[in-house]
Design a protein around this motif. Structure first.
Motif, PDB file in Angstrom:
ATOM      1  N   CYS A 105       0.834  -1.210   0.000  1.00  0.00           N
ATOM      2  CA  CYS A 105       0.000   0.000   0.000  1.00  0.00           C
ATOM      3  C   CYS A 105       0.861   1.249   0.000  1.00  0.00           C
ATOM      4  CB  CYS A 105      -0.904   0.013   1.233  1.00  0.00           C
ATOM      5  SG  CYS A 105      -2.415  -0.965   1.120  1.00  0.00           S
ATOM      6  N   LEU A 106       1.824   1.287   0.887  1.00  0.00           N
ATOM      7  CA  LEU A 106       2.654   2.480   1.028  1.00  0.00           C
ATOM      8  C   LEU A 106       3.555   2.690  -0.182  1.00  0.00           C
ATOM      9  CD1 LEU A 106       3.498   2.187   4.831  1.00  0.00           C
ATOM     10  CD2 LEU A 106       1.813   3.686   3.732  1.00  0.00           C
ATOM     11  N   ARG A 107       4.074   1.586  -0.748  1.00  0.00           N
ATOM     12  CA  ARG A 107       4.914   1.722  -1.943  1.00  0.00           C
ATOM     13  C   ARG A 107       4.107   2.196  -3.148  1.00  0.00           C
ATOM     14  NH1 ARG A 107       7.455  -3.138  -0.151  1.00  0.00           N
ATOM     15  NH2 ARG A 107       6.136  -4.328  -1.581  1.00  0.00           N
ATOM     16  N   ALA A 108       2.847   1.738  -3.233  1.00  0.00           N
ATOM     17  CA  ALA A 108       2.008   2.089  -4.385  1.00  0.00           C
ATOM     18  C   ALA A 108       1.256   3.404  -4.181  1.00  0.00           C
ATOM     19  CB  ALA A 108       1.018   0.958  -4.668  1.00  0.00           C
ATOM     20  N   GLY A 109       1.426   4.015  -3.005  1.00  0.00           N
ATOM     21  CA  GLY A 109       0.736   5.277  -2.752  1.00  0.00           C
ATOM     22  C   GLY A 109      -0.743   5.103  -2.481  1.00  0.00           C
ATOM     23  N   VAL A 110      -1.112   3.982  -1.854  1.00  0.00           N
ATOM     24  CA  VAL A 110      -2.517   3.707  -1.501  1.00  0.00           C
ATOM     25  C   VAL A 110      -2.590   3.587   0.020  1.00  0.00           C
ATOM     26  CG1 VAL A 110      -4.543   2.264  -1.937  1.00  0.00           C
ATOM     27  CG2 VAL A 110      -2.713   2.390  -3.643  1.00  0.00           C
TER      28      VAL A 110
END
Length: 321
Positions: A105-110
């Motif tokens: 989530c954090l890597r994908a900006g979600v």
């Protein structure tokens, strides 16, 4: 906010199917793609009638696959859970996977994540819980809460019932076959919650940013023992049988014997350990009422369903007429 894509992990399951149907009908989510990955997409055949659902063959336990699935998503709902398994299997499903979901989530900006846990998890040390199931669920919550930047909401439901459940309906079917119900954990206490109320709670959480940071208890209006629920399921289906409560040692023998049968066991020793903790709302956290949901009672929903032999698909077809 305008939703473009919702990723539902575990979306082919009992709760996931209800969530997808409710989200697809939500005016605020009009046009939003609902992505439901699964290693066996055929399990989600009931979702095929929803035009905005995209069933994708994918292994969500793979970090690279998770990150790819999250591209363009506005929010993620994690429903992945198991009831039976080894310590390693519980760890993989309830601790390692949430950790990977949070990282992806954090890597994908979600940053928005709604995670479904369970009533009965300890508030403190996960190791204080009596079962592998509850210990792993508690550890999974801790992993998610430790991630800075994650806009997290946790739902803790009691046992979930509905037309396609494997709980009330299972005991109804067993009583159609058996002259007596020998029951481990007969005195265990539950506060059953309707699957549609859980789905409604998930939708409210996704739409209301005020729920970020909250842990919400999802429970119905009634507290029942397992024996009471078994008797009621038999009565509603027309096959009520005497219930024979088993002492702990006999229940564990029964669970061990059931574990030798092919397929998913009806009961395990770990289930018996979980039932030592009342599966009821503690009242120290917000409940369904805080989301504007008045929970339905188990009898109001299940009595007519069992009497008519309806499934969730039947009920939805009837509602569309």
């Amino acid at each position: 906010m305008a939703f473009r894509k919702l990723l539902i992990l575990g979306g082919t399951g009992f709760v996931g199917r209800s969530l997808a149907a409710r989200w697809a009908a939500e005016p605020a989510a009009a046009g939003c793609a609902i992505v439901v990955p699964s290693r066996r997409p055929s399990r989600g055949v009931a979702l095929a009638t929803l035009p905005t659902v995209q069933r994708i063959a994918a292994d969500v336990h793979d970090p690279a696959t998770l990150e790819r699935l999250m591209q363009g998503a506005d929010a993620v709902v994690n429903l992945v859970a198991i009831l039976h398994g080894s310590a390693a299997q519980f760890e993989a499903a309830h601790v390692v996977l949430p950790q990977r979901i949070a990282a992806a989530c954090l890597r994908a900006g979600v940053p928005r994540l709604v995670h479904v846990s369970a009533l009965g998890v300890p508030e403190g040390d996960p190791q204080s819980a009596p079962s592998r199931y509850l210990r792993s669920k508690a550890a999974g919550e801790q992993v998610l809460r430790s991630k800075a930047g994650l806009e997290l909401t946790i739902l803790r439901p009691s046992v979930i019932f509905g037309a396609d459940d494997r709980f009330i309906r299972l005991f109804a079917r067993l009583q159609a076959l058996a002259p007596v119900m020998a029951l481990a954990g007969a005195g265990a206490r539950f506060q059953p919650v309707w699957v549609e109320d859980v789905a409604a709670a998930l939708v409210r959480c996704l739409l209301d940013r005020a729920t970020v940071g909250q842990v919400i208890e999802c429970a119905g209006p009634e507290v029942c023992t397992l024996a009471q629920l078994v008797r009621l399921s038999g009565r509603w289906s027309g096959h009520e049988r005497p219930v024979l409560p088993l002492p702990d040692w006999a229940g564990r023998l029964q669970a061990a014997a059931l574990g030798l049968l092919p397929g998913e066991p009806l009961m395990s020793g770990d289930n018996i350990d979980s039932m030592k903790v009342p599966n009821v709302a503690a009242g120290r956290r917000p409940g369904l009422e805080s989301l504007g949901i008045r929970p339905a009672g188990v009898g109001a929903v299940m009595a007519p369903i069992l009497q008519a032999g309806l499934t969730d698909a039947d009920r939805r077809r009837s509602a569309r007429r």
